[in-house]
Design a protein around this motif. Sequence first.
Motif, PDB file in Angstrom:
ATOM      1  N   PRO A 185      39.027  46.278  31.872  1.00  0.00           N
ATOM      2  CA  PRO A 185      40.350  45.970  31.301  1.00  0.00           C
ATOM      3  C   PRO A 185      41.211  47.223  31.200  1.00  0.00           C
ATOM      4  CG  PRO A 185      38.753  46.220  29.548  1.00  0.00           C
ATOM      5  CD  PRO A 185      37.991  46.368  30.853  1.00  0.00           C
ATOM      6  N   ILE A 186      42.449  47.032  30.798  1.00  0.00           N
ATOM      7  CA  ILE A 186      43.317  48.159  30.472  1.00  0.00           C
ATOM      8  C   ILE A 186      42.673  48.888  29.293  1.00  0.00           C
ATOM      9  CG2 ILE A 186      45.603  48.782  29.579  1.00  0.00           C
ATOM     10  CD1 ILE A 186      46.679  46.333  31.191  1.00  0.00           C
ATOM     11  N   SER A 187      42.648  50.192  29.353  1.00  0.00           N
ATOM     12  CA  SER A 187      41.767  50.974  28.482  1.00  0.00           C
ATOM     13  C   SER A 187      41.970  50.738  26.990  1.00  0.00           C
ATOM     14  CB  SER A 187      41.898  52.459  28.788  1.00  0.00           C
ATOM     15  OG  SER A 187      43.236  52.884  28.587  1.00  0.00           O
ATOM     16  N   GLU A 188      43.177  50.535  26.520  1.00  0.00           N
ATOM     17  CA  GLU A 188      43.362  50.377  25.084  1.00  0.00           C
ATOM     18  C   GLU A 188      43.304  48.921  24.622  1.00  0.00           C
ATOM     19  OE1 GLU A 188      45.539  51.547  27.263  1.00  0.00           O
ATOM     20  OE2 GLU A 188      47.564  50.780  26.910  1.00  0.00           O
ATOM     21  N   HIS A 189      43.022  48.012  25.552  1.00  0.00           N
ATOM     22  CA  HIS A 189      42.984  46.596  25.202  1.00  0.00           C
ATOM     23  C   HIS A 189      41.625  46.221  24.620  1.00  0.00           C
ATOM     24  CE1 HIS A 189      46.530  45.118  27.906  1.00  0.00           C
ATOM     25  NE2 HIS A 189      46.877  46.052  27.033  1.00  0.00           N
ATOM     26  N   TYR A 194      47.250  40.388  30.526  1.00  0.00           N
ATOM     27  CA  TYR A 194      47.480  41.039  31.818  1.00  0.00           C
ATOM     28  C   TYR A 194      46.273  40.757  32.702  1.00  0.00           C
ATOM     29  CZ  TYR A 194      51.306  43.338  29.443  1.00  0.00           C
ATOM     30  OH  TYR A 194      52.460  43.574  28.742  1.00  0.00           O
ATOM     31  N   PHE A 195      46.550  40.203  33.867  1.00  0.00           N
ATOM     32  CA  PHE A 195      45.479  39.749  34.737  1.00  0.00           C
ATOM     33  C   PHE A 195      45.057  40.807  35.749  1.00  0.00           C
ATOM     34  CE2 PHE A 195      44.669  35.251  33.982  1.00  0.00           C
ATOM     35  CZ  PHE A 195      45.719  34.912  33.161  1.00  0.00           C
ATOM     36  N   GLY A 196      43.786  40.740  36.132  1.00  0.00           N
ATOM     37  CA  GLY A 196      43.290  41.515  37.248  1.00  0.00           C
ATOM     38  C   GLY A 196      43.520  40.771  38.546  1.00  0.00           C
ATOM     39  N   PRO A 197      43.144  41.381  39.677  1.00  0.00           N
ATOM     40  CA  PRO A 197      43.384  40.765  40.989  1.00  0.00           C
ATOM     41  C   PRO A 197      42.420  39.642  41.321  1.00  0.00           C
ATOM     42  CG  PRO A 197      42.253  42.855  41.250  1.00  0.00           C
ATOM     43  CD  PRO A 197      42.585  42.723  39.784  1.00  0.00           C
ATOM     44  N   GLY A 198      41.356  39.515  40.550  1.00  0.00           N
ATOM     45  CA  GLY A 198      40.414  38.423  40.769  1.00  0.00           C
ATOM     46  C   GLY A 198      39.285  38.761  41.718  1.00  0.00           C
ATOM     47  N   CYS A 226      40.039  37.934  35.532  1.00  0.00           N
ATOM     48  CA  CYS A 226      39.843  38.588  34.249  1.00  0.00           C
ATOM     49  C   CYS A 226      41.212  39.002  33.727  1.00  0.00           C
ATOM     50  CB  CYS A 226      38.955  39.813  34.452  1.00  0.00           C
ATOM     51  SG  CYS A 226      38.723  40.840  32.996  1.00  0.00           S
ATOM     52  N   ALA A 227      41.380  38.970  32.429  1.00  0.00           N
ATOM     53  CA  ALA A 227      42.628  39.409  31.814  1.00  0.00           C
ATOM     54  C   ALA A 227      42.297  40.165  30.537  1.00  0.00           C
ATOM     55  CB  ALA A 227      43.541  38.220  31.514  1.00  0.00           C
ATOM     56  N   SER A 228      43.240  40.976  30.083  1.00  0.00           N
ATOM     57  CA  SER A 228      43.030  41.676  28.817  1.00  0.00           C
ATOM     58  C   SER A 228      44.328  41.707  28.023  1.00  0.00           C
ATOM     59  CB  SER A 228      42.502  43.099  29.049  1.00  0.00           C
ATOM     60  OG  SER A 228      43.471  43.929  29.665  1.00  0.00           O
ATOM     61  N   SER A 229      44.184  41.906  26.727  1.00  0.00           N
ATOM     62  CA  SER A 229      45.360  42.020  25.863  1.00  0.00           C
ATOM     63  C   SER A 229      45.058  43.022  24.758  1.00  0.00           C
ATOM     64  CB  SER A 229      45.739  40.657  25.277  1.00  0.00           C
ATOM     65  OG  SER A 229      44.731  40.182  24.414  1.00  0.00           O
ATOM     66  N   SER A 230      46.138  43.537  24.186  1.00  0.00           N
ATOM     67  CA  SER A 230      45.970  44.601  23.196  1.00  0.00           C
ATOM     68  C   SER A 230      45.911  44.044  21.785  1.00  0.00           C
ATOM     69  CB  SER A 230      47.132  45.596  23.311  1.00  0.00           C
ATOM     70  OG  SER A 230      48.314  45.012  22.792  1.00  0.00           O
ATOM     71  N   ARG A 231      45.479  44.863  20.855  1.00  0.00           N
ATOM     72  CA  ARG A 231      45.429  44.454  19.449  1.00  0.00           C
ATOM     73  C   ARG A 231      46.829  44.373  18.856  1.00  0.00           C
ATOM     74  NH1 ARG A 231      41.326  47.671  17.400  1.00  0.00           N
ATOM     75  NH2 ARG A 231      40.835  48.444  19.472  1.00  0.00           N
ATOM     76  N   VAL A 232      47.782  45.068  19.492  1.00  0.00           N
ATOM     77  CA  VAL A 232      49.158  45.052  19.003  1.00  0.00           C
ATOM     78  C   VAL A 232      49.828  43.732  19.356  1.00  0.00           C
ATOM     79  CG1 VAL A 232      51.416  46.132  19.220  1.00  0.00           C
ATOM     80  CG2 VAL A 232      49.364  47.554  19.079  1.00  0.00           C
ATOM     81  N   LEU A 238      39.351  40.683  26.009  1.00  0.00           N
ATOM     82  CA  LEU A 238      39.098  40.488  27.441  1.00  0.00           C
ATOM     83  C   LEU A 238      38.788  39.021  27.673  1.00  0.00           C
ATOM     84  CD1 LEU A 238      37.055  42.783  29.762  1.00  0.00           C
ATOM     85  CD2 LEU A 238      36.635  40.317  29.772  1.00  0.00           C
ATOM     86  N   TYR A 239      39.352  38.458  28.729  1.00  0.00           N
ATOM     87  CA  TYR A 239      39.259  37.030  29.001  1.00  0.00           C
ATOM     88  C   TYR A 239      38.757  36.802  30.427  1.00  0.00           C
ATOM     89  CZ  TYR A 239      42.897  37.511  25.412  1.00  0.00           C
ATOM     90  OH  TYR A 239      43.609  37.878  24.298  1.00  0.00           O
ATOM     91  N   TRP A 240      38.025  35.723  30.591  1.00  0.00           N
ATOM     92  CA  TRP A 240      37.643  35.285  31.941  1.00  0.00           C
ATOM     93  C   TRP A 240      38.239  33.895  32.182  1.00  0.00           C
ATOM     94  CZ3 TRP A 240      35.444  38.090  35.688  1.00  0.00           C
ATOM     95  CH2 TRP A 240      34.717  39.242  35.339  1.00  0.00           C
ATOM     96  N   TYR A 241      38.798  33.739  33.397  1.00  0.00           N
ATOM     97  CA  TYR A 241      39.352  32.467  33.833  1.00  0.00           C
ATOM     98  C   TYR A 241      38.786  32.132  35.215  1.00  0.00           C
ATOM     99  CZ  TYR A 241      43.131  32.866  30.341  1.00  0.00           C
ATOM    100  OH  TYR A 241      43.868  32.962  29.172  1.00  0.00           O
ATOM    101  N   ARG A 242      38.837  30.862  35.547  1.00  0.00           N
ATOM    102  CA  ARG A 242      38.506  30.414  36.897  1.00  0.00           C
ATOM    103  C   ARG A 242      39.725  29.692  37.446  1.00  0.00           C
ATOM    104  NH1 ARG A 242      33.620  26.343  37.370  1.00  0.00           N
ATOM    105  NH2 ARG A 242      35.169  24.909  36.533  1.00  0.00           N
ATOM    106  N   GLN A 243      40.036  29.997  38.704  1.00  0.00           N
ATOM    107  CA  GLN A 243      41.181  29.344  39.343  1.00  0.00           C
ATOM    108  C   GLN A 243      40.750  28.776  40.692  1.00  0.00           C
ATOM    109  OE1 GLN A 243      44.556  31.888  40.369  1.00  0.00           O
ATOM    110  NE2 GLN A 243      45.968  30.164  40.199  1.00  0.00           N
TER     111      GLN A 243
END
Lengths: 114, 111
Positions: A25-29, A104-108, A92-98, A32-37
């Motif tokens: 994930p983005i380092s300060e996030h 924000y998604f990764g390329p998959g 995969c996606a990540s988000s911050s505590r703020v 972390l999430y997993w999705y299937r498409q």
Amino acid sequence: DTGVSQNPRHKITKRGQNVTFRCDPISEHNRLYWYRQTLGQGPEFLTYFQNEAQLEKSRLLSDRFSAERPKGSFSTLEIQRTEQGDSAMYLCASSSRVNHYEQYFGPGTRLTVT
Amino acid sequence: GENVEQHPSTLSVQEGDSAVIKCTYSDSASNYFPWYKQELGKRPQLIIDIRSNVGEKKDQRIAVTLNKTAKHFSLHITETQPEDSAVYFCAASIMPPQFYFGTGTSLTVIP
């Protein structure tokens, strides 16, 4: 690139084999999430972590699927005894505590089970 | 759980025209509605979002409107350009992290 990264980008496997994907994930996030498409569909939620704790799992996540985030940084998603129906893009996606609303998604990782 | 429907599934517009994509949701408790743009072979990217306490939000050529009573929200793109061509997904969230995505709209902007 400081965005979400995933490896491998493509994986071809035979039915019955196990596969493992990695997400950084983005380092300060902290989330972390997993999705299937699948083709022609929107992403479907599988599971998510807050730090190292797995807090929620979708009904879509069968017993053959397991995800870990051992140190609260990168995560792995393992699929055991793959089936042809597992063929999909795993995002995969990540988000911050703020602002945990903005994901924000990764390329998959595109998985093809033959 | 939440059910999100998205229309149309494909949309073609002439460059410079406007494009509108509509989504409906089923759970009145949903309170966050993001829109993602996904170009072929690339990751979904957040382009705009709206929360349930706001009726409209605009960012340059992109705007989103929300009608909580009717449980629908729409993406409006004005002065479309060829680089707007992509698949657009709407989503609804009752509470993070679970996003429920629509099935996507493939937008083609014809030069």
